[in-house]
Design an enzyme around this catalytic site. Structure first.
Site, PDB file in Angstrom:
ATOM      1  N   HIS A 169       0.815  -1.216   0.000  1.00 29.70           N
ATOM      2  CA  HIS A 169       0.000   0.000   0.000  1.00 29.70           C
ATOM      3  C   HIS A 169       0.849   1.265   0.000  1.00 29.70           C
ATOM      4  O   HIS A 169       0.319   2.358   0.193  1.00 29.70           O
ATOM      5  CB  HIS A 169      -0.922   0.020   1.217  1.00 29.70           C
ATOM      6  N   GLU A 204      -5.779 -12.065   7.376  1.00 33.67           N
ATOM      7  CA  GLU A 204      -6.585 -10.853   7.239  1.00 33.67           C
ATOM      8  C   GLU A 204      -8.044 -11.103   6.888  1.00 33.67           C
ATOM      9  O   GLU A 204      -8.773 -10.138   6.631  1.00 33.67           O
ATOM     10  CB  GLU A 204      -5.961  -9.958   6.157  1.00 33.67           C
ATOM     11  N   ASP A 261      -8.298  -5.101   7.335  1.00 36.44           N
ATOM     12  CA  ASP A 261      -8.827  -6.019   6.329  1.00 36.44           C
ATOM     13  C   ASP A 261      -9.729  -7.060   6.977  1.00 36.44           C
ATOM     14  O   ASP A 261     -10.731  -7.479   6.379  1.00 36.44           O
ATOM     15  CB  ASP A 261      -7.687  -6.702   5.582  1.00 36.44           C
TER      16      ASP A 261
END
Length: 260
Positions: free
Chosen positions: A50, A154, A180
Protein backbone atom coordinates in the site's frame (compact mmCIF):
# COMPACT_ATOMS: atom_id res chain seq x y z
CA UNK A 1 25.28 -9.04 5.07
CA UNK A 2 27.24 -9.54 8.30
CA UNK A 3 25.58 -6.52 9.92
CA UNK A 4 22.16 -7.58 8.65
CA UNK A 5 22.71 -11.09 10.02
CA UNK A 6 23.60 -9.64 13.41
CA UNK A 7 20.51 -7.42 13.40
CA UNK A 8 18.33 -10.43 12.58
CA UNK A 9 19.86 -12.43 15.43
CA UNK A 10 19.41 -9.52 17.86
CA UNK A 11 15.80 -9.10 16.74
CA UNK A 12 15.05 -12.79 17.27
CA UNK A 13 16.53 -12.54 20.77
CA UNK A 14 14.44 -9.45 21.51
CA UNK A 15 11.13 -10.92 20.39
CA UNK A 16 11.84 -14.15 22.25
CA UNK A 17 12.22 -12.20 25.48
CA UNK A 18 9.74 -9.34 25.06
CA UNK A 19 7.77 -7.21 22.62
CA UNK A 20 9.22 -5.30 19.68
CA UNK A 21 7.91 -2.09 18.14
CA UNK A 22 8.00 -0.57 14.68
CA UNK A 23 5.86 1.44 12.24
CA UNK A 24 4.77 0.88 8.67
CA UNK A 25 6.56 3.25 6.30
CA UNK A 26 5.26 5.08 3.25
CA UNK A 27 8.20 7.45 2.95
CA UNK A 28 10.73 7.25 0.14
CA UNK A 29 13.21 9.42 2.07
CA UNK A 30 16.04 7.37 3.64
CA UNK A 31 16.59 10.14 6.20
CA UNK A 32 13.23 9.37 7.80
CA UNK A 33 14.14 5.69 7.98
CA UNK A 34 17.39 6.59 9.73
CA UNK A 35 15.42 8.72 12.20
CA UNK A 36 13.26 5.72 13.07
CA UNK A 37 16.39 3.74 13.87
CA UNK A 38 18.00 6.51 15.92
CA UNK A 39 14.76 7.00 17.86
CA UNK A 40 14.87 3.42 19.12
CA UNK A 41 12.35 1.45 17.05
CA UNK A 42 13.20 -2.23 16.65
CA UNK A 43 11.98 -2.59 13.06
CA UNK A 44 10.18 -0.76 10.29
CA UNK A 45 7.94 -2.20 7.60
CA UNK A 46 8.80 -0.83 4.17
CA UNK A 47 5.46 -1.09 2.45
CA UNK A 48 5.32 -2.27 -1.14
CA UNK A 49 1.65 -3.31 -0.92
CA UNK A 50 0.00 0.00 0.00
CA UNK A 51 3.03 2.29 -0.23
CA UNK A 52 4.95 3.90 -3.09
CA UNK A 53 8.21 1.96 -2.56
CA UNK A 54 9.49 0.09 -5.59
CA UNK A 55 12.55 -1.97 -6.49
CA UNK A 56 14.26 1.18 -7.75
CA UNK A 57 14.23 2.94 -4.36
CA UNK A 58 13.90 0.06 -1.89
CA UNK A 59 17.67 -0.53 -1.69
CA UNK A 60 18.28 2.99 -0.33
CA UNK A 61 15.59 2.53 2.33
CA UNK A 62 17.17 -0.76 3.40
CA UNK A 63 20.61 0.89 3.49
CA UNK A 64 19.17 3.49 5.87
CA UNK A 65 17.99 0.67 8.13
CA UNK A 66 21.45 -0.89 8.03
CA UNK A 67 23.06 2.40 9.10
CA UNK A 68 21.12 2.51 12.37
CA UNK A 69 20.66 -1.21 13.06
CA UNK A 70 16.87 -1.26 12.70
CA UNK A 71 15.48 -4.45 11.10
CA UNK A 72 14.30 -3.80 7.51
CA UNK A 73 11.03 -5.66 7.02
CA UNK A 74 9.61 -5.46 3.51
CA UNK A 75 5.90 -6.01 3.02
CA UNK A 76 5.70 -7.40 -0.49
CA UNK A 77 2.51 -6.99 -2.54
CA UNK A 78 1.84 -10.68 -3.16
CA UNK A 79 3.02 -14.28 -2.93
CA UNK A 80 5.26 -14.41 -5.98
CA UNK A 81 8.85 -15.31 -6.76
CA UNK A 82 9.50 -11.87 -8.23
CA UNK A 83 8.10 -9.89 -5.29
CA UNK A 84 9.69 -11.93 -2.51
CA UNK A 85 12.96 -12.60 -4.31
CA UNK A 86 13.60 -8.97 -5.21
CA UNK A 87 13.04 -7.77 -1.65
CA UNK A 88 15.47 -10.36 -0.31
CA UNK A 89 18.04 -9.77 -3.06
CA UNK A 90 18.09 -6.10 -2.05
CA UNK A 91 18.88 -7.03 1.55
CA UNK A 92 15.60 -7.23 3.45
CA UNK A 93 16.03 -8.80 6.88
CA UNK A 94 12.43 -10.01 6.85
CA UNK A 95 9.55 -10.29 4.42
CA UNK A 96 5.94 -9.73 5.41
CA UNK A 97 3.48 -11.35 3.05
CA UNK A 98 -0.17 -10.21 2.91
CA UNK A 99 -3.45 -12.01 2.31
CA UNK A 100 -2.44 -15.54 3.28
CA UNK A 101 -5.64 -17.59 3.28
CA UNK A 102 -4.57 -21.24 3.38
CA UNK A 103 -1.71 -23.61 4.11
CA UNK A 104 -0.78 -23.96 0.44
CA UNK A 105 -0.14 -20.21 0.16
CA UNK A 106 1.81 -20.28 3.42
CA UNK A 107 4.04 -23.11 2.18
CA UNK A 108 4.61 -21.29 -1.10
CA UNK A 109 5.63 -18.11 0.72
CA UNK A 110 8.16 -19.98 2.86
CA UNK A 111 9.50 -21.84 -0.16
CA UNK A 112 10.07 -18.61 -2.10
CA UNK A 113 11.81 -16.93 0.85
CA UNK A 114 14.40 -19.59 1.67
CA UNK A 115 17.16 -21.45 -0.11
CA UNK A 116 17.50 -25.24 -0.15
CA UNK A 117 17.02 -27.27 2.03
CA UNK A 118 14.41 -24.95 3.58
CA UNK A 119 12.96 -23.70 0.32
CA UNK A 120 13.46 -23.05 -3.37
CA UNK A 121 14.29 -19.34 -3.53
CA UNK A 122 15.72 -18.22 -6.85
CA UNK A 123 19.53 -18.03 -6.77
CA UNK A 124 21.66 -15.12 -7.87
CA UNK A 125 24.87 -14.15 -6.04
CA UNK A 126 25.34 -10.89 -7.93
CA UNK A 127 22.91 -8.97 -5.75
CA UNK A 128 23.20 -6.51 -2.88
CA UNK A 129 22.35 -9.14 -0.25
CA UNK A 130 25.41 -11.15 -1.36
CA UNK A 131 27.63 -8.05 -1.50
CA UNK A 132 27.40 -8.23 -5.29
CA UNK A 133 29.25 -11.63 -5.23
CA UNK A 134 31.97 -10.57 -2.73
CA UNK A 135 30.41 -12.76 -0.01
CA UNK A 136 31.48 -16.41 -0.07
CA UNK A 137 28.61 -18.39 -1.57
CA UNK A 138 28.31 -20.83 1.34
CA UNK A 139 28.04 -17.93 3.79
CA UNK A 140 25.44 -16.22 1.63
CA UNK A 141 23.19 -19.27 1.42
CA UNK A 142 23.51 -19.97 5.13
CA UNK A 143 22.91 -16.45 6.42
CA UNK A 144 20.10 -15.81 3.95
CA UNK A 145 18.08 -18.62 5.50
CA UNK A 146 18.11 -16.70 8.80
CA UNK A 147 15.72 -14.05 7.46
CA UNK A 148 12.30 -13.85 9.10
CA UNK A 149 9.06 -14.67 7.32
CA UNK A 150 5.87 -13.02 8.55
CA UNK A 151 2.52 -14.11 7.15
CA UNK A 152 -0.51 -11.84 7.34
CA UNK A 153 -3.88 -13.27 8.35
CA UNK A 154 -6.58 -10.85 7.24
CA UNK A 155 -9.84 -12.61 6.45
CA UNK A 156 -12.48 -15.11 7.49
CA UNK A 157 -11.17 -17.75 5.07
CA UNK A 158 -7.73 -17.55 6.67
CA UNK A 159 -9.22 -18.02 10.12
CA UNK A 160 -11.17 -21.06 8.93
CA UNK A 161 -7.82 -22.50 7.80
CA UNK A 162 -5.85 -21.11 10.73
CA UNK A 163 -4.76 -24.38 12.32
CA UNK A 164 -3.50 -25.76 9.00
CA UNK A 165 -1.63 -22.52 8.29
CA UNK A 166 0.07 -22.57 11.67
CA UNK A 167 1.21 -26.16 11.07
CA UNK A 168 3.39 -24.97 8.17
CA UNK A 169 7.06 -25.19 9.09
CA UNK A 170 9.19 -22.08 8.88
CA UNK A 171 6.75 -19.34 9.96
CA UNK A 172 8.39 -16.81 12.28
CA UNK A 173 5.43 -14.47 12.89
CA UNK A 174 1.71 -14.49 12.14
CA UNK A 175 0.54 -10.91 11.66
CA UNK A 176 -3.12 -9.96 12.11
CA UNK A 177 -4.35 -7.28 9.70
CA UNK A 178 -7.22 -5.80 11.73
CA UNK A 179 -8.55 -3.42 9.09
CA UNK A 180 -8.83 -6.02 6.33
CA UNK A 181 -10.23 -8.45 8.90
CA UNK A 182 -12.91 -5.93 9.86
CA UNK A 183 -13.89 -5.58 6.21
CA UNK A 184 -14.02 -9.36 5.80
CA UNK A 185 -16.39 -9.48 8.78
CA UNK A 186 -18.68 -6.81 7.32
CA UNK A 187 -17.69 -4.00 9.72
CA UNK A 188 -15.05 -2.11 7.70
CA UNK A 189 -12.77 0.05 9.78
CA UNK A 190 -14.30 -1.01 13.12
CA UNK A 191 -11.22 -2.72 14.50
CA UNK A 192 -12.61 -2.56 18.05
CA UNK A 193 -15.85 -4.28 17.06
CA UNK A 194 -16.58 -7.33 19.28
CA UNK A 195 -16.54 -9.70 16.29
CA UNK A 196 -13.15 -8.40 15.15
CA UNK A 197 -11.71 -8.70 18.65
CA UNK A 198 -13.12 -12.20 19.00
CA UNK A 199 -11.41 -13.37 15.82
CA UNK A 200 -8.17 -11.63 16.75
CA UNK A 201 -8.17 -13.29 20.16
CA UNK A 202 -8.68 -16.65 18.45
CA UNK A 203 -5.51 -16.08 16.43
CA UNK A 204 -3.54 -14.92 19.47
CA UNK A 205 -4.62 -17.92 21.53
CA UNK A 206 -3.76 -20.42 18.81
CA UNK A 207 -0.38 -18.75 18.30
CA UNK A 208 0.41 -19.31 21.96
CA UNK A 209 -0.56 -22.99 21.69
CA UNK A 210 1.50 -23.45 18.53
CA UNK A 211 4.46 -21.45 19.89
CA UNK A 212 4.30 -18.95 17.01
CA UNK A 213 4.83 -15.26 17.64
CA UNK A 214 1.83 -13.07 16.86
CA UNK A 215 1.87 -9.50 15.61
CA UNK A 216 -0.70 -6.87 14.77
CA UNK A 217 -1.19 -3.30 13.64
CA UNK A 218 -2.40 -0.65 16.08
CA UNK A 219 -2.88 3.08 15.68
CA UNK A 220 -3.70 4.12 19.23
CA UNK A 221 -1.95 3.79 22.59
CA UNK A 222 -4.99 1.94 23.93
CA UNK A 223 -4.78 -0.58 21.12
CA UNK A 224 -1.08 -1.07 21.75
CA UNK A 225 -1.64 -1.65 25.48
CA UNK A 226 -4.52 -4.05 24.83
CA UNK A 227 -2.52 -6.37 22.62
CA UNK A 228 0.61 -6.14 24.71
CA UNK A 229 -1.49 -7.33 27.65
CA UNK A 230 -2.69 -10.24 25.48
CA UNK A 231 0.90 -11.32 24.85
CA UNK A 232 1.29 -9.99 21.31
CA UNK A 233 4.99 -9.30 20.79
CA UNK A 234 5.26 -7.85 17.28
CA UNK A 235 3.56 -4.48 17.52
CA UNK A 236 3.36 -2.33 14.41
CA UNK A 237 2.37 1.11 15.62
CA UNK A 238 0.73 3.26 12.97
CA UNK A 239 2.45 4.60 9.84
CA UNK A 240 5.29 7.08 9.54
CA UNK A 241 3.09 9.67 7.79
CA UNK A 242 0.36 9.22 10.42
CA UNK A 243 2.85 9.63 13.27
CA UNK A 244 4.15 12.80 11.63
CA UNK A 245 0.60 14.07 11.09
CA UNK A 246 -0.30 13.50 14.76
CA UNK A 247 2.86 15.25 15.96
CA UNK A 248 2.16 18.24 13.70
CA UNK A 249 -1.47 18.52 14.82
CA UNK A 250 -0.47 18.29 18.48
CA UNK A 251 2.12 21.05 18.03
CA UNK A 252 -0.35 23.32 16.21
CA UNK A 253 -2.95 22.62 18.89
CA UNK A 254 -0.51 23.54 21.66
CA UNK A 255 0.46 26.70 19.79
CA UNK A 256 -3.13 27.79 19.30
CA UNK A 257 -3.94 27.15 22.97
CA UNK A 258 -0.89 29.15 24.09
CA UNK A 259 -1.73 32.01 21.72
CA UNK A 260 -5.22 32.31 23.16
Amino acid sequence: MEMCSRVIKDFKDKIANGPVLGPFCKTLDPSFIEILGYSGFDFCILDMEHGPASSSNLADLIRACNVTGILPVVRVPEVSEQAIGKALDLGAGAVQIPQISNALQAKKAIELARFYPKGQRGVCRFVRAAHYSAMPREEYFETSNEILVTLQIEGVEAIRNLEEIMEVEGIDIIFIGPYDLSQSLGVPGQIDHPRVLEYMNTIVDMGKRKNIQIGTFVDTRNGMNRWLAQGVKYISYSVDVGIFMDACKDLVGDFMAAKI
